[in-house]
Design a protein around this motif. Structure first.
Motif, PDB file in Angstrom:
ATOM      1  N   ALA A 119       0.839  -1.204   0.000  1.00  0.00           N
ATOM      2  CA  ALA A 119       0.000   0.000   0.000  1.00  0.00           C
ATOM      3  C   ALA A 119       0.873   1.254   0.000  1.00  0.00           C
ATOM      4  O   ALA A 119       0.641   2.181  -0.784  1.00  0.00           O
ATOM      5  N   ALA A 120       1.883   1.299   0.857  1.00  0.00           N
ATOM      6  CA  ALA A 120       2.763   2.469   0.927  1.00  0.00           C
ATOM      7  C   ALA A 120       3.450   2.711  -0.418  1.00  0.00           C
ATOM      8  O   ALA A 120       3.493   3.845  -0.904  1.00  0.00           O
ATOM      9  N   GLU A 121       3.952   1.649  -1.011  1.00  0.00           N
ATOM     10  CA  GLU A 121       4.652   1.782  -2.292  1.00  0.00           C
ATOM     11  C   GLU A 121       3.712   2.239  -3.399  1.00  0.00           C
ATOM     12  O   GLU A 121       4.010   3.174  -4.138  1.00  0.00           O
ATOM     13  N   LYS A 122       2.560   1.595  -3.507  1.00  0.00           N
ATOM     14  CA  LYS A 122       1.649   1.914  -4.608  1.00  0.00           C
ATOM     15  C   LYS A 122       0.962   3.272  -4.434  1.00  0.00           C
ATOM     16  O   LYS A 122       0.605   3.905  -5.412  1.00  0.00           O
ATOM     17  N   LEU A 123       0.807   3.705  -3.196  1.00  0.00           N
ATOM     18  CA  LEU A 123       0.200   5.016  -2.955  1.00  0.00           C
ATOM     19  C   LEU A 123       1.248   6.126  -2.924  1.00  0.00           C
ATOM     20  O   LEU A 123       0.905   7.306  -2.888  1.00  0.00           O
ATOM     21  N   GLY A 124       2.526   5.726  -2.893  1.00  0.00           N
ATOM     22  CA  GLY A 124       3.603   6.708  -2.892  1.00  0.00           C
ATOM     23  C   GLY A 124       3.663   7.539  -1.629  1.00  0.00           C
ATOM     24  O   GLY A 124       3.948   8.733  -1.681  1.00  0.00           O
TER      25      GLY A 124
END
Length: 154
Positions: free
Chosen positions: A33-38
């Protein structure tokens, strides 16, 4: 809409829903989630359910940290806690593991949010479905859940 989003709407708090394409092969839903939401992973929190004898407790923990079961037990004043059985978690919360939200659970369980959330203007938690997070003030989350901040993540 999920029960988590519906509760936030009903209580008229400020929030933003963020969706991303969930990869079923992801090793960590929260890190994904953190990676894909930046967003900074220190602002993304996972929802874990632990058991103490027959009682369940919800712990909201930063995705980049581990839940320290001994610290949590001490923080909430019980002798010992362990991870709750997946089937019990899903039946009690109404959510599937990997998409468990602290909001909108079938039964309001005692909830504790790691104290690292206090320093954040907003945090991200699951909105009740893999690939959907809700961003809100940690203080609003505390109020909605009648939760409290405790230090239990390492």
């Amino acid at each position: 809409m999920t029960p988590a989003i519906n509760i936030a709407k009903k209580k008229k708090i400020l929030f933003t829903v963020h969706e991303y394409e969930h990869d079923p092969a992801a090793e960590s839903y929260g890190v994904e989630a953190a990676e894909k939401l930046g967003v900074d992973p220190d602002r993304v929190f996972k929802t874990l359910v632990v058991a103490n004898d027959k009682n369940l407790i919800v712990a909201v923990v930063p995705v980049m940290k581990r839940l320290d079961l001994k610290l949590l037990a001490k923080a909430v004043g019980v002798k010992k806690v362990g991870m709750a059985d997946v089937k019990i978690v899903e039946r009690t919360t109404g959510y599937v593991v990997g998409g468990v939200s602290p909001l909108g659970q079938k039964k309001l369980l005692p909830t504790y949010i790691d104290s690292s959330a206090e320093g954040c203007e907003t945090i991200f938690v699951s909105a009740g479905r893999r690939g959907v997070d809700i961003e809100l003030s940690p203080d609003d989350l505390v109020k909605l859940l009648k939760a409290s901040y405790k230090a239990f993540a390492k």
